[in-house]
Scaffold this active site. Structure first.
Site, short mmCIF file in Angstrom:
data_model
loop_
_atom_site.label_atom_id
_atom_site.label_comp_id
_atom_site.label_asym_id
_atom_site.label_seq_id
_atom_site.Cartn_x
_atom_site.Cartn_y
_atom_site.Cartn_z
N HIS A 123 -5.78 -0.07 5.42
CA HIS A 123 -4.32 -0.10 5.24
C HIS A 123 -3.58 -0.89 6.31
O HIS A 123 -2.37 -0.69 6.50
CB HIS A 123 -3.75 1.33 5.19
CG HIS A 123 -4.16 2.10 3.96
ND1 HIS A 123 -5.43 2.13 3.46
CD2 HIS A 123 -3.43 2.90 3.13
CE1 HIS A 123 -5.48 2.90 2.40
NE2 HIS A 123 -4.29 3.37 2.16
N GLY A 174 -7.48 -4.19 1.26
CA GLY A 174 -7.94 -3.19 0.30
C GLY A 174 -6.78 -2.55 -0.45
O GLY A 174 -6.88 -2.25 -1.63
N HIS A 175 -5.69 -2.31 0.24
CA HIS A 175 -4.49 -1.75 -0.40
C HIS A 175 -3.42 -2.83 -0.41
O HIS A 175 -2.85 -3.15 0.61
CB HIS A 175 -4.01 -0.52 0.35
CG HIS A 175 -3.05 0.33 -0.44
ND1 HIS A 175 -2.02 -0.18 -1.19
CD2 HIS A 175 -2.99 1.69 -0.61
CE1 HIS A 175 -1.35 0.81 -1.76
NE2 HIS A 175 -1.92 1.95 -1.44
N HIS A 241 -6.97 1.96 -8.63
CA HIS A 241 -5.92 2.74 -7.95
C HIS A 241 -4.55 2.25 -8.44
O HIS A 241 -4.18 1.10 -8.26
CB HIS A 241 -6.08 2.51 -6.45
CG HIS A 241 -5.20 3.34 -5.58
ND1 HIS A 241 -3.88 3.04 -5.35
CD2 HIS A 241 -5.46 4.46 -4.86
CE1 HIS A 241 -3.36 3.93 -4.52
NE2 HIS A 241 -4.30 4.81 -4.21
N GLU A 293 -7.34 8.01 -7.73
CA GLU A 293 -5.90 7.93 -8.05
C GLU A 293 -5.68 6.76 -8.99
O GLU A 293 -4.80 5.91 -8.78
CB GLU A 293 -5.10 7.73 -6.76
CG GLU A 293 -5.49 8.69 -5.65
CD GLU A 293 -4.69 8.55 -4.36
OE1 GLU A 293 -4.02 9.52 -4.02
OE2 GLU A 293 -4.74 7.49 -3.73
N GLU A 309 0.69 9.80 -9.80
CA GLU A 309 1.32 9.80 -8.48
C GLU A 309 2.77 9.31 -8.57
O GLU A 309 3.07 8.34 -9.28
CB GLU A 309 0.50 8.91 -7.54
CG GLU A 309 1.01 8.96 -6.11
CD GLU A 309 0.18 8.10 -5.15
OE1 GLU A 309 -0.98 7.79 -5.48
OE2 GLU A 309 0.72 7.73 -4.10
N CYS A 311 4.41 7.69 -6.39
CA CYS A 311 4.42 6.29 -5.96
C CYS A 311 4.00 5.34 -7.08
O CYS A 311 4.44 4.19 -7.11
CB CYS A 311 3.48 6.07 -4.77
SG CYS A 311 4.12 6.67 -3.21
N CYS A 393 3.06 9.40 1.39
CA CYS A 393 3.63 8.11 0.97
C CYS A 393 4.79 8.29 0.00
O CYS A 393 5.72 7.48 -0.02
CB CYS A 393 2.56 7.25 0.32
SG CYS A 393 1.56 8.11 -0.89
N CYS A 394 4.72 9.35 -0.84
CA CYS A 394 5.70 9.47 -1.92
C CYS A 394 7.11 9.79 -1.43
O CYS A 394 8.08 9.19 -1.91
CB CYS A 394 5.24 10.52 -2.94
SG CYS A 394 3.65 10.13 -3.72
#
Lengths: 605, 605
Positions: A123, A174-175, A241, A293, A309, A311, A393-394
């Site tokens: 991240h 990766g994200h 994801h 996810e 999720e 997000c 995160c949300c």
């Protein structure tokens, strides 16, 4: 087309004004307080040492950055000295601790300084992206460029490491997140280097041999998880994801827009279509499985275990908005509306303090206590919202989303002013003004007052098949189109409607969901009986629609039937129903009155 | 009442003759071979040493004991030198290695000699029980008492340790089995000490402070799991691990019978009723959850994740038979029939070699591949039978059950001869003979020829509401009652019938299952479409019933409807069905033609 930005649009009243006030008065502060409690704010002091509590996590920068971004929009809408002081305080820390190279990351400067740019899944660039988004937001909100300068320096450094030196252990993050952030940086600074860097990350993804096989981290060794299974322009389906995916698809769409890249646009269009025709809950929820996810296979939309999720719904709004900009098709605005009133909104409690990370479409309380004789339970979503999560995160994503709802309403393309969402609001853009007054989504009556507009195009929502318009108009591509518009009254007739699923969604076959306008409804056992499964909605819907001030939306009492209780466990088939009333509330309002079973998809008779 | 034992009853033809031949010719040998492959047979050599492969597991004695028991019945029915040599060889080893004290347990003599009687959950007395059951069976089958003598010595030692010295670290076993075995030992030897020991274990369970809190093993620290939450006679509901539970309930019922204990009988009756009215699948499957292989809460009967261990169905047959003996109520024989044709039988493949440990009522192949982008999967039952499992209790349980099907048919009480199950067979008991000829469950025609019977009582199956009887009869308590019976022809009219669940079973509301006589049907995607959920059975059942020699039962082709495919994921509710045919096969025959989706509970229209 081009959306009119938040600084030119004000939400003035009604449902979303109340939500924005809730965000300003409660939610933004609650998230700050929980982030303080958990050490996320203190982490910016860069003084954590081994053995101390609250070790910074590698995604914490992003949590706080999203909060900063949300605060920035609030400051722009109405000056707030407290929020400004908090943001400025954080910028002080960022400036103070940023490396001379431009690098800035708490975890990789404080906890694992030797590991910089070695773990694709850690991240690092995701955090960078959120910091950049916050910096752009703060710059546009306040005109102050101190934070933006820091992030330009950081972006320059990333360009050097990834494009020039190629010294990182991976090529693409990766994200995803930095791709869309870099395009925002480009738009804010006009420095083409940032667009180039975004393009580099986008074109390299799934298109290099360095990123796979993954050996340097513990995340799934499957390239679909990170949308790295194919080069961007060859992708046609939504995979992996869900939040990563939609941040990525948004970036692809934004790049296609900036570069006028029709091939990339086609990939985005197909992916969007794949989601909305095969991989989305009726609430707008996406990412059906908690494992990864992630998106799964076509029509795989189980209700009780739905991950959905918060997000992911927000990221879908972003993707849809970018597609709208790219292609101007009302289907994108319809999806934004679906997320606004359902998938995204369910993530926040009515008191503005509690959040769901996961948003299931079904709660069966019995299944949370069924294992009476063993240690261990089934893995199910939680049934009550929480103020903060380990992976939180949300909550700040809700902060920044509520603070930018006004950016989804109006758009322009040449001489045409588009009205894409229905909220009481005022906009002023290059001498054209529009004032909108509506109780939407309580009813579908919308009054619009234009000044200096040449052409107005007002979206006909996908749920609406009956409407009236005052004055002359024509319909083009699902838009009510009016030349030289002045005062217009429209009524998008709202009434309770039963919806069904594609039969590919096996668990929903022979079941219906209740909608009213854009709002999906659910029933909770707190209002009905515990066994919601024994209820049937009358297929010739007869219902009372009643305003509930607490929800800012309507409740619906519908006629239905209930299976009479029986003694035998199994018996010969025969209908054994009696009439009953079923009380429905907006799906987004579930789980606000203690633990309760909840259901969206009902039997019908 | 008293069941006529296997040595006095021969199954002569038809469905069960074929299953018994399959067991004799294939299954018993296949299980032996797999037990040889895995070291279970060699373990009886007592020569395993640390570092060698195939370390004996603490439940292996019981696996082999159940195989020996099954072999014993087969030898009795028709002499088989090969099976006898194998059993005798094992008895040699048991005799050779049994301690002078009488103790015998491979794991606790070879692997952990210091741990004897220290771990309540380590199946030590469970193994002893199965060895005792095998010894009784071999004695009754062959008249040879060598094995029985060994087990008497062992039982005496257990009496000394648990009752006299109280030197074990626990009072009652974690996994019940020895209780029912000791009552069989008592019946075989007439040594009341064994009944006393059984009574000791039964009365002490949930009634002492030594067994809990558990600290010496890693099993769930919950007393319901081992039915230790209340003293036996206070229990009223089925709780915990289903196999343990029903072995235990059978022992309780047998003790109630031996002691004429009406209080204990009442507990058994209530528990049985709890199972069949709230905790049993329509197939007879019990133990809904893989977590603890356990009963859960009322009406909690999910289909796809149904655990339904094959051994649990077998244990339910045992419990039902003991209740029948205790109370002579046809409801118990009905449950035996349900298990025979469905729950138990599903555990064995048609070729006689493959076994299911778990027997779900639904397979959705899509859910086995849904996680396309991550490592990790949902926990679901396997979709194809296997020849042996690490925990391979079910295969030899099927061996011994198939070899004793004949013991469930006839019973006597004074001058009355009961016909409780319908299988072509002959029985001879104290000068009374009966010959039964039938194609059951292909049709319901049953011919009975009695000699010297004073009163015959023939069970009317619970599924049957239309039948014809040749000659005079009256109906008493669900029995066709005939005085001085000679040649009787009965037709229990079989036709396809739709069944529904109690609405408490939420997932089955508005759904139906197809039955034909005692046989529950399912449909597999290999015969139909992949998406079985989109099928509806016509509520006015119209069907062709066709014999399938491979199954020894009928297939059913029923009229129904299918949801037409759609493009949209969600649309306004309207029926969109077209007519179709649905092919059903007996539930027990599922998963014999490769991987396939499968469904029992269907939509109905």
């Amino acid at each position: 087309m081009k959306y009119i930005e938040g600084t030119n649009v004000k939400i003035t009243d009604g449902f979303w004004k109340a939500k924005q006030e809730l965000n300003r008065n409660t939610t933004i502060h609650s998230v700050w307080n929980r982030f303080s409690d958990t050490g996320r704010i203190a982490a910016f002091n860069f003084d954590w040492k081994e053995g101390m509590e609250n070790k910074p996590h590698f995604f914490w920068d992003s949590d706080v950055a999203k909060w900063m971004e949300g605060a920035a929009y609030l400051i722009a809408e109405k000056y707030d000295a407290d929020l400004e002081a908090k943001v400025e305080g954080l910028i002080d820390k960022i400036e103070e601790n940023q490396e001379d190279t431009g690098y800035f990351n708490i975890y990789f400067m404080v906890c694992e300084p030797d590991k910089r740019f070695t773990g694709r899944s850690l991240h690092e660039l995701y955090c960078a992206g959120h910091l950049m988004e916050a910096a752009v937001a703060y710059y546009k909100s306040t005109g102050k460029d101190r934070f933006l300068k820091c992030m330009e320096k950081y972006a320059d450094y990333i360009y050097k490491v990834f494009v020039e030196e190629k010294s990182a252990k991976f090529v693409t993050p990766g994200h995803e997140e930095i791709e869309l952030a870099l395009i925002r940086m480009y738009n804010a600074t006009k420095n083409k280097k940032y667009l180039d860097l975004a393009e580099f990350f986008i074109e390299q993804r799934g298109n290099n041999s360095v990123d796979f096989p993954v050996t340097n981290d513990d995340l799934p060794k499957n390239d679909k998880y990170t949308q790295s299974h194919l080069p961007a322009r060859k992708q046609r389906t939504a995979e992996g994801h869900a939040v990563r995916a939609c941040y990525w698809y948004k970036a692809m769409a934004d790049l296609a827009y900036e570069k006028n890249d029709t091939e990339l646009a086609e990939a985005c269009r197909d992916i969007f279509n794949d989601i909305i025709t095969k991989k989305m809950y009726i609430t707008g929820g996406i990412g059906a499985s908690h494992l990864g996810e992630a998106f799964t296979v076509d029509y795989d939309l189980p209700n009780e275990t739905a991950y959905n999720e918060t997000c992911a719904s927000i990221s879908m709004m972003f993707f849809a908005k970018s597609m709208m900009k790219l292609e101007n098709n009302t289907v994108y605005a319809d999806i934004i509306e679906k997320e606004l009133y359902n998938g995204m909104l369910a993530g926040l409690s009515l008191d503005g303090k509690g959040f769901f990370y996961e948003n299931p479409l079904e709660i069966n309380l019995r299944n949370h206590i069924r294992h009476t004789s063993v240690c261990g339970t089934d893995r199910l979503p939680i049934t009550q919202r929480k103020e903060v999560f380990d992976c939180s995160c949300c909550p700040p994503n809700v902060n920044r989303t509520l603070a930018t709802i006004n950016e989804y309403i109006y758009a322009v393309d040449g001489e045409t002013l588009y009205v894409n969402q229905f909220m009481s609001s005022e906009a002023d853009f290059e001498g054209v003004t529009v004032k909108q007054t509506t109780n939407y989504p309580v009813d579908g009556e919308v009054e619009l007052n234009f000044e200096n507009a040449k052409i107005a195009k007002i979206r006909i929502p996908c749920w609406c098949d009956e409407y009236t318009v005052s004055g002359e108009y024509k319909v083009e591509d699902n838009y009510i189109t009016i030349e030289n518009p002045k005062d217009v009254k429209i009524n998008f007739v709202m009434k309770p409607v039963l919806m069904k699923s594609n039969p590919g969604v096996g668990n929903n076959v022979d079941k219906v969901a209740l909608m009213y306008g854009p709002v999906v409804y659910c029933a909770e056992s707190v209002d009905n009986i515990e066994n919601l499964y024994s209820l049937y909605i009358n297929k010739d819907i007869k219902a009372d629609v009643l305003y509930n001030g607490n929800y800012g939306m309507n409740e619906i009492i519908a006629d239905g039937f209930v299976s009479k209780p029986a003694n035998a466990l199994y018996s010969k088939y025969a209908d054994n129903l009696e009439e009953t009333k079923i009380k429905f509330i907006p799906y987004s309002c579930f789980a606000n009155r203690g633990e309760s079973s909840m259901l969206v998809w009902f039997n019908v008779r």
